[in-house]
Design an enzyme around this catalytic site. Structure first.
Site, short mmCIF file in Angstrom:
data_model
loop_
_atom_site.label_atom_id
_atom_site.label_comp_id
_atom_site.label_asym_id
_atom_site.label_seq_id
_atom_site.Cartn_x
_atom_site.Cartn_y
_atom_site.Cartn_z
N ASN A 83 -21.01 25.50 -38.87
CA ASN A 83 -22.20 24.63 -38.80
C ASN A 83 -23.12 25.19 -37.72
OD1 ASN A 83 -24.10 22.63 -38.52
ND2 ASN A 83 -22.69 21.10 -37.69
N LYS A 100 -26.04 24.20 -36.93
CA LYS A 100 -26.92 23.19 -36.32
C LYS A 100 -28.36 23.73 -36.33
CE LYS A 100 -22.87 21.49 -34.01
NZ LYS A 100 -22.25 20.78 -32.91
N HIS A 128 -22.56 14.00 -40.00
CA HIS A 128 -22.19 14.64 -38.74
C HIS A 128 -22.50 13.70 -37.59
CE1 HIS A 128 -22.15 17.40 -35.37
NE2 HIS A 128 -21.40 18.18 -36.13
N GLU A 131 -23.82 14.15 -34.83
CA GLU A 131 -25.17 14.29 -34.25
C GLU A 131 -26.20 13.53 -35.09
OE1 GLU A 131 -25.04 18.56 -33.96
OE2 GLU A 131 -23.53 18.37 -32.38
N GLU A 146 -14.00 15.21 -36.56
CA GLU A 146 -14.64 15.80 -35.39
C GLU A 146 -14.72 14.76 -34.28
OE1 GLU A 146 -17.18 19.42 -36.54
OE2 GLU A 146 -18.47 17.68 -36.64
N GLY A 177 -18.90 20.61 -28.67
CA GLY A 177 -19.77 21.33 -27.74
C GLY A 177 -19.39 21.13 -26.28
N SER A 189 -15.10 22.24 -30.64
CA SER A 189 -14.73 23.34 -29.74
C SER A 189 -13.64 24.25 -30.30
CB SER A 189 -14.33 22.80 -28.36
OG SER A 189 -15.44 22.13 -27.76
P1 13P Z 1 -18.62 22.96 -31.51
O1 13P Z 1 -17.67 23.88 -32.24
O2 13P Z 1 -19.78 23.67 -30.89
O3 13P Z 1 -17.87 22.08 -30.56
O4 13P Z 1 -19.26 22.00 -32.61
C1 13P Z 1 -18.43 21.35 -33.50
C2 13P Z 1 -19.28 20.74 -34.56
O5 13P Z 1 -20.00 19.80 -34.33
C3 13P Z 1 -19.22 21.35 -35.90
O6 13P Z 1 -19.86 20.54 -36.84
#
Ligand code: 13P
Length: 237
Positions: free
Chosen positions: A14, A16, A92, A94, A162, A168, A198
């Site tokens: 992903n 983002k 997601h 976010e 997640e 992150g 992560s």
């Molecule tokens: P990270 O791997 O940067 O922690 O992000 C995970 C994520 O949100 C994947 O959709």
């Protein structure tokens, strides 16, 4: 348990809001995914076509529930299909945290995407406060059941667990925490469950070694072709 299940591992990157078309093409020029694992890229909308050209499986990061209409800034499932996109992420954290996504809108997006023939990775996960308050299973139940009640155990549906506190932050769930959450989600909705939060080349093999971790949804570490390929190699069975 009846019979032997063939386990198909999926690793999705992903991106983002990183990488426009030029950076997408630069990534693809050096990215060498291994055989034996399904690799999916989820670039921003504007880079979908560049990613599709690579021949890899490509998913969008979101999808709207209507076929078309007055929904400024949104993209429909049919439009994604037209580009050669195979699926979409939905829900997601976010999107839930910053853009008002709810279990109800997640369910509507999942219904539309599957109805248009797309595959879906629907995301669930608890926040740090929720985990500390002992509400992890409650939250996972609410989020997973919203999807299950809308589409059941659809064959093109995959779930991603997640934990929000691991996204992150460099704080990965332990393999045991991931396994426990995945088994719980599968008890509600029997579909493959990816782990996200992560994931790095250094921890991928341990996480993917758990029996109910069916793949990974990778954020930061998927932006570099070398580290994403290393995670994909760790997933090869
Ligand atoms: P990270 O791997 O940067 O922690 O992000 C995970 C994520 O949100 C994947 O959709």
């Amino acid at each position: 348990m009846a019979g032997l299940k063939i386990r198909r591992v999926l690793v999705a990157g992903n991106w983002k809001m990183y990488k426009g078309p030029a950076e997408t093409r630069a990534f693809l020029a050096t990215f060498e995914p291994p055989d034996g694992v399904e690799v999916v890229l989820c670039p921003p909308y504007v880079s979908l076509t560049a990613a599709v050209e690579s021949g890899l499986s490509v998913f969008a990061q979101n999808v709207h529930w209507a076929q078309e209409g007055a929904f400024t800034g949104e993209v429909s499932a049919a439009m994604l299909v037209e580009l050669g996109v195979q699926g979409a992420l939905v829900g997601h954290s976010e999107r839930r945290q910053y853009f008002g996504e709810t279990d109800e809108t997640v369910a509507r997006r999942v219904v539309a995407a599957l109805g248009a023939g797309l595959r879906v990775i629907a995301c669930v996960g608890e926040s740090e406060e929720e985990r500390e308050a002992g509400q992890t299973e409650l939250i996972l139940r609410l989020q997973a059941e919203a999807v299950r009640d809308a589409v059941g155990e659809h064959e093109r549906l995959v779930i991603a667990y997640e934990p929000v506190w691991a996204i992150g932050t460099g704080k990965t769930a332990t393999a045991e925490q991931a396994q426990e959450a995945h088994a719980f989600v599968k008890s509600l909705l029997d579909r493959p469950v990816l782990y996200g939060g992560s994931v790095k080349p250094e921890n991928a093999a341990e996480l993917l070694g758990e029996p109910d971790v069916d793949g990974a949804l990778v954020g930061g570490a998927s932006l570099d072709p070398g580290s994403f390929a290393a995670i994909c190699r760790a997933a090869v069975r």
